[in-house]
Design an enzyme around this catalytic site. Structure first.
Site, PDB file in Angstrom:
ATOM      1  N   LYS A 175     -14.312 -12.866   0.704  1.00 27.93           N
ATOM      2  CA  LYS A 175     -15.313 -13.777   0.146  1.00 27.93           C
ATOM      3  C   LYS A 175     -14.799 -14.455  -1.116  1.00 27.93           C
ATOM      4  O   LYS A 175     -14.922 -15.674  -1.277  1.00 27.93           O
ATOM      5  CB  LYS A 175     -16.615 -13.006  -0.145  1.00 27.93           C
ATOM      6  CG  LYS A 175     -17.213 -12.383   1.099  1.00 27.93           C
ATOM      7  CD  LYS A 175     -18.507 -11.666   0.819  1.00 27.93           C
ATOM      8  CE  LYS A 175     -18.326 -10.410  -0.016  1.00 27.93           C
ATOM      9  NZ  LYS A 175     -17.539  -9.372   0.660  1.00 27.93           N
ATOM     10  N   GLU A 227      -8.079  20.009  17.519  1.00 28.20           N
ATOM     11  CA  GLU A 227      -7.587  18.650  17.811  1.00 28.20           C
ATOM     12  C   GLU A 227      -7.245  18.489  19.290  1.00 28.20           C
ATOM     13  O   GLU A 227      -7.535  17.448  19.886  1.00 28.20           O
ATOM     14  CB  GLU A 227      -6.364  18.310  16.945  1.00 28.20           C
ATOM     15  CG  GLU A 227      -6.619  18.313  15.437  1.00 28.20           C
ATOM     16  CD  GLU A 227      -7.752  17.388  15.012  1.00 28.20           C
ATOM     17  OE1 GLU A 227      -8.036  16.399  15.715  1.00 28.20           O
ATOM     18  OE2 GLU A 227      -8.380  17.687  13.974  1.00 28.20           O
TER      19      GLU A 227
HETATM   20  P1  ADP Z   1     -14.151  -9.697  -0.998  1.00 21.97           P
HETATM   21  O1  ADP Z   1     -14.400 -10.646  -2.102  1.00 21.97           O
HETATM   22  O2  ADP Z   1     -14.819 -10.086   0.292  1.00 21.97           O
HETATM   23  O3  ADP Z   1     -14.427  -8.257  -1.329  1.00 21.97           O
HETATM   24  P2  ADP Z   1     -11.446 -10.469  -1.437  1.00 21.97           P
HETATM   25  O4  ADP Z   1     -11.544 -11.931  -1.243  1.00 21.97           O
HETATM   26  O5  ADP Z   1     -11.423  -9.985  -2.834  1.00 21.97           O
HETATM   27  O6  ADP Z   1     -12.589  -9.714  -0.642  1.00 21.97           O
HETATM   28  O7  ADP Z   1     -10.174  -9.950  -0.651  1.00 21.97           O
HETATM   29  C1  ADP Z   1      -9.192  -9.148  -1.242  1.00 21.97           C
HETATM   30  C2  ADP Z   1      -7.818  -9.500  -0.747  1.00 21.97           C
HETATM   31  O8  ADP Z   1      -7.697  -9.241   0.635  1.00 21.97           O
HETATM   32  C3  ADP Z   1      -7.494 -10.965  -0.894  1.00 21.97           C
HETATM   33  O9  ADP Z   1      -6.970 -11.222  -2.140  1.00 21.97           O
HETATM   34  C4  ADP Z   1      -6.494 -11.192   0.219  1.00 21.97           C
HETATM   35  O10 ADP Z   1      -5.211 -10.828  -0.184  1.00 21.97           O
HETATM   36  C5  ADP Z   1      -6.923 -10.242   1.287  1.00 21.97           C
HETATM   37  N1  ADP Z   1      -7.772 -10.907   2.281  1.00 21.97           N
HETATM   38  C6  ADP Z   1      -9.066 -10.621   2.524  1.00 21.97           C
HETATM   39  N2  ADP Z   1      -9.545 -11.397   3.500  1.00 21.97           N
HETATM   40  C7  ADP Z   1      -8.537 -12.200   3.894  1.00 21.97           C
HETATM   41  C8  ADP Z   1      -8.417 -13.223   4.880  1.00 21.97           C
HETATM   42  N3  ADP Z   1      -9.446 -13.562   5.655  1.00 21.97           N
HETATM   43  N4  ADP Z   1      -7.240 -13.846   5.003  1.00 21.97           N
HETATM   44  C9  ADP Z   1      -6.207 -13.497   4.220  1.00 21.97           C
HETATM   45  N5  ADP Z   1      -6.245 -12.547   3.277  1.00 21.97           N
HETATM   46  C10 ADP Z   1      -7.397 -11.887   3.106  1.00 21.97           C
HETATM   47 ZN    ZN Z   2     -12.825  17.124  14.932  1.00 16.83          ZN
END
Ligand code: ADP
Ligand code: ZN
Length: 646
Positions: free
Chosen positions: A222, A440
């Site tokens: 996001k 397991e």
């Molecule tokens: P949120 O705000 O939804 O918690 P973030 O935007 O902070 O998530 O995501 C954290 C990191 O994960 C980003 O900086 C990126 O590196 C990676 N990431 C998350 N979603 C994507 C995506 N759709 N495409 C590429 N990288 C992503």
């Molecule tokens: Zn178990």
């Protein structure tokens, strides 16, 4: 003639660093003047008090000024005693003896003109000081505290000092950096267009939306999307987290909101991003316990006011992120506020592959790496997990001094991310190891016979992360969106397979199965109350629908009669009991295989790949399994298998 009043002792003040030398210098100068100025007056010879009285009684004294701490007196010309005193001196001083109450009488008797001193004539400095010094000390201490706290707790750095934090300038992130969330991207593309060609819309009288709510699990990207919107449009990006608004002092959050919007409006067009909006905008209705929410409420009100306050087309667009939209105050979602919602979903297989590609751009991959296969093996991973996965694989390759990152590194990394880091240091004792191994293998054998659960890829008794002493890795062959009835039953039986193996082999159970039991019971309950899979209760939902992205958010039961509650309980118990019976029956029938595989597992600690599959292919299904999978019922004549629990 000036009468010297007592000098104030120099006062030790804490140095006011912040208010600068100016005030300090002024203060010092005044103090010094106060000491020096009186010294410019004539210096009077001091005589003992008795001399003074003697002179009065000898009628030599002309006049006297009687002060509290000093008496000055002038001597009549020609009467002074030239032996003791300089001939020129006419005026002397002495220190009065406090208790001599006879003095006025004596003076009167000898016709001495006497008076009290005039109210202090050097007082302008003294007075000035008495007015100036206390505030100086006050401001000095204040400044000193502020200085010392500099950048410390927000309690003392209220106001504008946080301003810098909001603005991150232009982000440089583009939509190309965000993968796997194409629908969200398409919706946000419109916002980019608004920002870039505002007049295209305003000319037609269209109102550009003010607020867009991004809804999705943590790590789905996001923040990244919001940054990409700003980056694509080439506008400044302001960001703050909802929890940052909530401060020690009531009113600080509100002033911060005001401050944020003031800045944003100056830099319009721009994006304002509020992370964790739920921290701030929790519904006021549900939260009226014992006050304490004043601060949040004020902040929220300020936010609403600000959103209403700016014109629709100023070019400030608010993006906010939350993973719990249902707790937001309804006021936040009215038209003109966050009236648009964009769902940022967990990526599907293709999305995951695309995200992997984005993050593998700067990583050297070996030829055998198949990102598509990795995507298949990582259902449920969000963008942040995948970014972490790629990095983890690269670290592993680097540690092994390999020239490029290989598929094996990715496989190892998947396990690490799934189950936490291997903790070879935690050693199980022999008995524990034996229990874990049988547990397991029990999961694996039951799982191998059940439909739709995916292949059992690996069994391990190497403890990992917190809690898991061993694990069975079942990887799906494809993304699943639906689960058929029989698959749910199979899943429940598989979950109970671990415990059932412990029962069969050791005749007792350990605490190790509690997580399995929890999951099995949850699944059974959901199949009754949510999926309407119970014959007796029918397709009636007894729970309020749960929103997909709300991980771990348990939904409330509808109001149901006690009778129905009882029925639900009975159904759930029957489902679990039947699955338990089947798991026990399977393991009973395959007891030899169970023991043999457990021994092999104890020996090698890890079983995987073809060797494991060859072993599990030998598993045989008990007679009642087929009909149970179809109907969930056991044949009439079966008695639930009971194991003796010691
Ligand atoms: P949120 O705000 O939804 O918690 P973030 O935007 O902070 O998530 O995501 C954290 C990191 O994960 C980003 O900086 C990126 O590196 C990676 N990431 C998350 N979603 C994507 C995506 N759709 N495409 C590429 N990288 C992503
Ligand atoms: Zn178990």
């Amino acid at each position: 003639m000036p009468v010297e009043t007592h000098n104030k002792p120099p006062i030790k003040t804490p140095k006011p660093r912040q208010l600068g030398g100016g005030l300090l210098v002024l203060f010092t100068v005044l103090l010094v003047l106060n000491f020096i100025l009186p010294g410019f007056g004539p210096r009077l010879p001091q005589v003992p008090y008795s001399d003074f009285v003697a002179k009065v009684e000898a009628n030599q004294v002309d006049r006297a000024i009687i002060g509290q701490e000093q008496i000055e007196f002038s001597v009549k010309p020609n009467t002074q005693d030239s032996q003791d005193q300089p001939a020129t001196a006419k005026v002397f001083k002495t220190t009065p003896v406090a208790l001599d109450l006879d003095l006025p009488k004596i003076l009167r008797d000898h016709n001495v003109e006497f008076a009290a001193p005039q109210p202090s004539s050097n007082g302008w400095i003294g007075t000035l000081l008495s007015w100036v010094v206390p505030p100086l000390i006050f401001f000095g201490i204040w400044g000193w505290i502020l200085n010392r706290q500099g950048g410390g707790p927000a309690s003392l750095t209220v106001g504008k000092s946080k301003a810098r934090i909001y603005s991150e300038g232009t982000t440089g992130v583009k939509f190309g950096d965000v993968a796997g969330v194409d629908e969200a991207k398409a919706e946000l593309q419109e916002i980019v267009d608004f920002l870039k060609n505002a007049d295209k819309y305003t000319r037609l009288g269209a109102k550009i939306p003010k607020g867009v709510l991004l809804v999705g699990s943590p790590g789905t990207g996001k923040t990244l999307l919001a940054k990409a919107v700003a980056g694509e449009a080439g506008v400044p990006f302001f960001s703050i987290s909802g929890s940052e608004f909530i401060e020690l002092f009531v009113g600080v959050g509100a002033s911060r909101v005001r401050d944020l919007f003031e800045q944003a409006k100056q830099q319009a067009p721009c994006i304002v991003f509020i992370d964790e909006l739920d921290a701030l905008g929790k519904s006021r209705a549900g939260n009226n316990m014992l006050g304490g929410n004043d601060e949040r409420e004020q902040t929220l009100n300020q936010l609403l006011t600000e959103m209403d306050g700016f014109e629709a087309n100023t070019g400030v667009i608010l993006l906010a992120a939350t993973n719990r939209p249902e707790v937001l105050d309804p006021a936040l979602r009215r038209p003109g506020r966050f009236d648009r919602q964009v769902v940022v979903d967990r990526p599907d297989k293709i999305g995951r592959e695309a995200i992997l590609k984005v993050h593998a751009r700067n990583v050297k991959l070996a030829d055998d790496v198949n990102l598509g296969l990795i995507a298949i093996r990582t259902p449920g991973f969000v963008g942040a997990d995948l970014a972490n996965l790629v990095n983890e694989a690269a670290l592993l390759a680097a540690r092994g001094n390999r020239p490029a990152v290989q598929m094996a590194d990715f496989n190892e990394a998947i396990e690490r991310v799934i189950a936490g880091l291997e903790k070879k240091s935690r050693v199980l004792n022999e008995m524990e190891k034996k229990i874990v191994a049988n547990h397991e293998v029990g999961h694996a054998i039951v799982g191998a016979l059940m439909p739709g659960a995916g292949k059992v890829e690996k069994i391990s008794i190497v403890p990992r992360g917190v809690g898991a002493l061993g694990y069975t890795l079942q990887l799906p062959e494809e993304d699943r969106f639906l689960m058929a009835e029989d698959e749910i039953r199979g899943r429940i039986a598989t979950l109970l397979g671990g415990r059932s193996a412990e029962e069969i082999i050791f005749n007792k159970v350990s605490t190790g199965a509690s997580d399995d039991i929890q999951k099995a019971t949850d699944l059974a309950e959901r199949s009754v109350t949510l999926y309407g899979m119970s014959d007796t209760l029918g397709p009636v939902a007894f729970e309020k629908a749960q929103q997909q992205f709300l991980d771990g958010y348990s939904s409330p039961r509808r109001t149901v009669s006690p009778k129905v509650t009882e029925q639900i309980d009975r159904e759930v118990k029957e489902i679990v009991d039947n699955a338990h019976h089947i798991a026990l029956a399977i393991l009973d029938k395959n007891r030899e295989l169970l023991e043999e595989t457990a021994r092999a597992l104890l020996d090698k600690e890890v079983l995987e790949g073809d060797a494991l599959r060859a072993q599990l292919n030998r598993a045989q299904a008990p007679a009642e399994m087929e009909s149970w999978l179809c109907t969930g019922k056991l044949p009439e004549e079966t008695h639930l298998m009971q194991t003796v629990l010691v």
